[in-house]
Write an enzyme that holds these catalytic residues in place. Structure first.
Site, PDB file in Angstrom:
ATOM      1  N   ARG A 215       0.921  12.699  -8.857  1.00 58.41           N
ATOM      2  CA  ARG A 215       1.501  11.358  -8.652  1.00 58.41           C
ATOM      3  C   ARG A 215       2.919  11.302  -9.193  1.00 58.41           C
ATOM      4  O   ARG A 215       3.718  10.476  -8.789  1.00 58.41           O
ATOM      5  CB  ARG A 215       0.686  10.302  -9.425  1.00 58.41           C
ATOM      6  CG  ARG A 215      -0.697  10.050  -8.891  1.00 58.41           C
ATOM      7  CD  ARG A 215      -1.249   8.784  -9.548  1.00 58.41           C
ATOM      8  NE  ARG A 215      -2.690   8.653  -9.415  1.00 58.41           N
ATOM      9  CZ  ARG A 215      -3.304   8.131  -8.362  1.00 58.41           C
ATOM     10  NH1 ARG A 215      -2.606   7.697  -7.337  1.00 58.41           N
ATOM     11  NH2 ARG A 215      -4.615   8.043  -8.323  1.00 58.41           N
TER      12      ARG A 215
ATOM     13  N   GLY B 169      -7.266   3.348   7.665  1.00 59.04           N
ATOM     14  CA  GLY B 169      -7.137   1.890   7.633  1.00 59.04           C
ATOM     15  C   GLY B 169      -8.337   1.208   6.986  1.00 59.04           C
ATOM     16  O   GLY B 169      -8.371  -0.011   6.852  1.00 59.04           O
TER      17      GLY B 169
ATOM     18  N   ASP C  82      -4.319   5.371   6.128  1.00 55.99           N
ATOM     19  CA  ASP C  82      -4.839   6.591   6.763  1.00 55.99           C
ATOM     20  C   ASP C  82      -5.804   6.143   7.862  1.00 55.99           C
ATOM     21  O   ASP C  82      -5.383   5.843   8.978  1.00 55.99           O
ATOM     22  CB  ASP C  82      -5.483   7.443   5.663  1.00 55.99           C
ATOM     23  CG  ASP C  82      -6.080   8.738   6.172  1.00 55.99           C
ATOM     24  OD1 ASP C  82      -5.929   9.040   7.365  1.00 55.99           O
ATOM     25  OD2 ASP C  82      -6.697   9.472   5.373  1.00 55.99           O
TER      26      ASP C  82
ATOM     27  N   GLU D 242       0.842  -1.209   0.000  1.00 61.36           N
ATOM     28  CA  GLU D 242       0.000   0.000   0.000  1.00 61.36           C
ATOM     29  C   GLU D 242       0.868   1.246   0.000  1.00 61.36           C
ATOM     30  O   GLU D 242       1.986   1.230   0.508  1.00 61.36           O
ATOM     31  CB  GLU D 242      -0.857   0.013   1.278  1.00 61.36           C
ATOM     32  CG  GLU D 242      -2.282  -0.472   1.090  1.00 61.36           C
ATOM     33  CD  GLU D 242      -3.181   0.527   0.378  1.00 61.36           C
ATOM     34  OE1 GLU D 242      -2.727   1.631   0.001  1.00 61.36           O
ATOM     35  OE2 GLU D 242      -4.357   0.196   0.188  1.00 61.36           O
ATOM     36  N   ASP D 243       0.343   2.323  -0.538  1.00 64.86           N
ATOM     37  CA  ASP D 243       1.039   3.609  -0.447  1.00 64.86           C
ATOM     38  C   ASP D 243       0.897   4.190   0.957  1.00 64.86           C
ATOM     39  O   ASP D 243       1.871   4.577   1.579  1.00 64.86           O
ATOM     40  CB  ASP D 243       0.513   4.601  -1.494  1.00 64.86           C
ATOM     41  CG  ASP D 243      -1.004   4.674  -1.562  1.00 64.86           C
ATOM     42  OD1 ASP D 243      -1.701   3.947  -0.805  1.00 64.86           O
ATOM     43  OD2 ASP D 243      -1.518   5.464  -2.378  1.00 64.86           O
ATOM     44  N   ILE D 244      -0.332   4.214   1.453  1.00 64.51           N
ATOM     45  CA  ILE D 244      -0.563   4.876   2.731  1.00 64.51           C
ATOM     46  C   ILE D 244      -1.752   4.256   3.459  1.00 64.51           C
ATOM     47  O   ILE D 244      -2.754   3.916   2.832  1.00 64.51           O
ATOM     48  CB  ILE D 244      -0.768   6.397   2.524  1.00 64.51           C
ATOM     49  CG1 ILE D 244      -0.926   7.142   3.847  1.00 64.51           C
ATOM     50  CG2 ILE D 244      -1.915   6.715   1.592  1.00 64.51           C
ATOM     51  CD1 ILE D 244      -0.740   8.646   3.724  1.00 64.51           C
TER      52      ILE D 244
ATOM     53  N   PHE E 168      -2.594  16.170   4.364  1.00 63.42           N
ATOM     54  CA  PHE E 168      -2.816  15.588   3.045  1.00 63.42           C
ATOM     55  C   PHE E 168      -1.551  15.747   2.218  1.00 63.42           C
ATOM     56  O   PHE E 168      -1.052  16.838   2.002  1.00 63.42           O
ATOM     57  CB  PHE E 168      -4.005  16.216   2.316  1.00 63.42           C
ATOM     58  CG  PHE E 168      -4.429  15.374   1.149  1.00 63.42           C
ATOM     59  CD1 PHE E 168      -5.275  14.289   1.334  1.00 63.42           C
ATOM     60  CD2 PHE E 168      -3.923  15.615  -0.120  1.00 63.42           C
ATOM     61  CE1 PHE E 168      -5.627  13.469   0.262  1.00 63.42           C
ATOM     62  CE2 PHE E 168      -4.261  14.800  -1.196  1.00 63.42           C
ATOM     63  CZ  PHE E 168      -5.117  13.734  -0.997  1.00 63.42           C
TER      64      PHE E 168
ATOM     65  N   LYS F 232      -0.460   7.257   8.582  1.00 66.47           N
ATOM     66  CA  LYS F 232      -0.795   8.573   9.148  1.00 66.47           C
ATOM     67  C   LYS F 232      -1.080   8.452  10.626  1.00 66.47           C
ATOM     68  O   LYS F 232      -1.778   7.534  11.054  1.00 66.47           O
ATOM     69  CB  LYS F 232      -2.030   9.139   8.453  1.00 66.47           C
ATOM     70  CG  LYS F 232      -1.683  10.113   7.371  1.00 66.47           C
ATOM     71  CD  LYS F 232      -2.900  10.870   6.913  1.00 66.47           C
ATOM     72  CE  LYS F 232      -2.729  11.227   5.456  1.00 66.47           C
ATOM     73  NZ  LYS F 232      -3.910  11.856   4.875  1.00 66.47           N
TER      74      LYS F 232
HETATM   75  P1  IMP Z   1      -7.698   4.744   4.274  1.00 67.83           P
HETATM   76  O1  IMP Z   1      -8.704   3.812   3.673  1.00 67.83           O
HETATM   77  O2  IMP Z   1      -8.366   5.863   5.043  1.00 67.83           O
HETATM   78  O3  IMP Z   1      -6.645   4.055   5.107  1.00 67.83           O
HETATM   79  O4  IMP Z   1      -6.989   5.480   3.091  1.00 67.83           O
HETATM   80  C1  IMP Z   1      -6.114   4.826   2.290  1.00 67.83           C
HETATM   81  C2  IMP Z   1      -6.105   5.342   0.858  1.00 67.83           C
HETATM   82  O5  IMP Z   1      -6.517   6.704   0.765  1.00 67.83           O
HETATM   83  C3  IMP Z   1      -4.699   5.293   0.327  1.00 67.83           C
HETATM   84  O6  IMP Z   1      -4.457   4.093  -0.349  1.00 67.83           O
HETATM   85  C4  IMP Z   1      -4.624   6.506  -0.567  1.00 67.83           C
HETATM   86  O7  IMP Z   1      -4.987   6.146  -1.880  1.00 67.83           O
HETATM   87  C5  IMP Z   1      -5.622   7.473  -0.014  1.00 67.83           C
HETATM   88  N1  IMP Z   1      -5.003   8.517   0.849  1.00 67.83           N
HETATM   89  C6  IMP Z   1      -5.039   8.604   2.196  1.00 67.83           C
HETATM   90  N2  IMP Z   1      -4.377   9.682   2.641  1.00 67.83           N
HETATM   91  C7  IMP Z   1      -3.891  10.308   1.549  1.00 67.83           C
HETATM   92  C8  IMP Z   1      -3.073  11.494   1.350  1.00 67.83           C
HETATM   93  O8  IMP Z   1      -2.664  12.209   2.275  1.00 67.83           O
HETATM   94  N3  IMP Z   1      -2.775  11.790   0.056  1.00 67.83           N
HETATM   95  C9  IMP Z   1      -3.191  11.045  -1.010  1.00 67.83           C
HETATM   96  N4  IMP Z   1      -3.936   9.931  -0.868  1.00 67.83           N
HETATM   97  C10 IMP Z   1      -4.286   9.571   0.394  1.00 67.83           C
HETATM   98 MG    MG Z   2      -4.272   3.953  -2.564  1.00 71.02          MG
END
Ligand code: IMP
Ligand code: MG
Length: 183
Positions: A162, A100, A98, A94-96, A149, A126
């Site tokens: 990107r 979850g 946040d 995964e990239d990030i 962000f 995060k």
């Molecule tokens: P989550 O489902 O809230 O954990 O978010 C995960 C997904 O949201 C990641 O795979 C990203 O694609 C996107 N995302 C979350 N935070 C950011 C950010 O700060 N910048 C860009 N994409 C984000």
């Molecule tokens: Mg993503």
């Protein structure tokens, strides 16, 4: 926020951890498109340098609109076949992480395909507001970052940025920019 070289150093460290934990095992490395793409590429490069074999798979998950998560995670395209996952050790890249929510939604979908194990490897995690806990935890995590962000190194704001080499915090100017002027 994080420069390219610092990212590469950390990516090599993550590859070493995977190399040690998966001795004699060829994990299935799943790239979650699109954001994880650069991280995935460099992580696989680092595994190659360690002569560690792997299989490649891709899936595409989407939950964001603008700078806020919709909480509604969709897997679009790139369906995984049971044959590719069954009895295999899987690492979801995964990239990030946040909230979850994305990872928490994807793991049960992967479990249905009967893998031997599933672990998460994320470049970024995060730090959420106090009292808030992410819905899922990664075994391998590159950097823990403040709740801002960010863009670059695969991460986008409405499909922009990107292509930046480093990771940046987005500015108001970046939010207001009209990309159509470059089409
Ligand atoms: P989550 O489902 O809230 O954990 O978010 C995960 C997904 O949201 C990641 O795979 C990203 O694609 C996107 N995302 C979350 N935070 C950011 C950010 O700060 N910048 C860009 N994409 C984000
Ligand atoms: Mg993503």
């Amino acid at each position: 926020m994080i420069g390219h070289e610092e990212i590469q150093d950390r990516v090599r460290t993550l590859a070493k951890l995977i190399h040690n934990d998966y001795e004699g095992i060829r994990p299935v490395m799943i790239c979650t498109l699109k954001g994880a793409c650069p991280f995935y590429q460099h992580l696989l490069d680092a595994l190659q340098d360690l002569k560690h074999g792997y299989s490649v798979e891709f899936l595409r998950a989407s939950s964001y609109a603008g700078i806020s998560t919709t909480g509604n995670v969709q897997v679009v395209g790139a369906e995984l076949a049971k044959d590719d996952i069954e009895n295999r050790h899987v690492i979801l890249v995964e990239d990030i992480v946040d909230t979850g929510a994305t990872v928490a939604n994807l793991i049960p979908k992967l479990q249905e395909l009967n893998p031997k194990s599933v672990q998460i490897c994320t470049l970024l995690e995060k730090r959420l507001q106090e009292g808030k806990r992410p819905a899922a935890k990664a075994k391998y995590s590159g950097f823990s970052i403040p709740n801002k962000f960010i863009i670059g190194y695969g991460l986008d704001y409405n499909e922009l940025y990107r292509d930046l080499k480093d990771i940046w915090v987005i500015t108001q100017k970046g939010i207001d920019f009209d990309a159509k002027t470059l089409f």
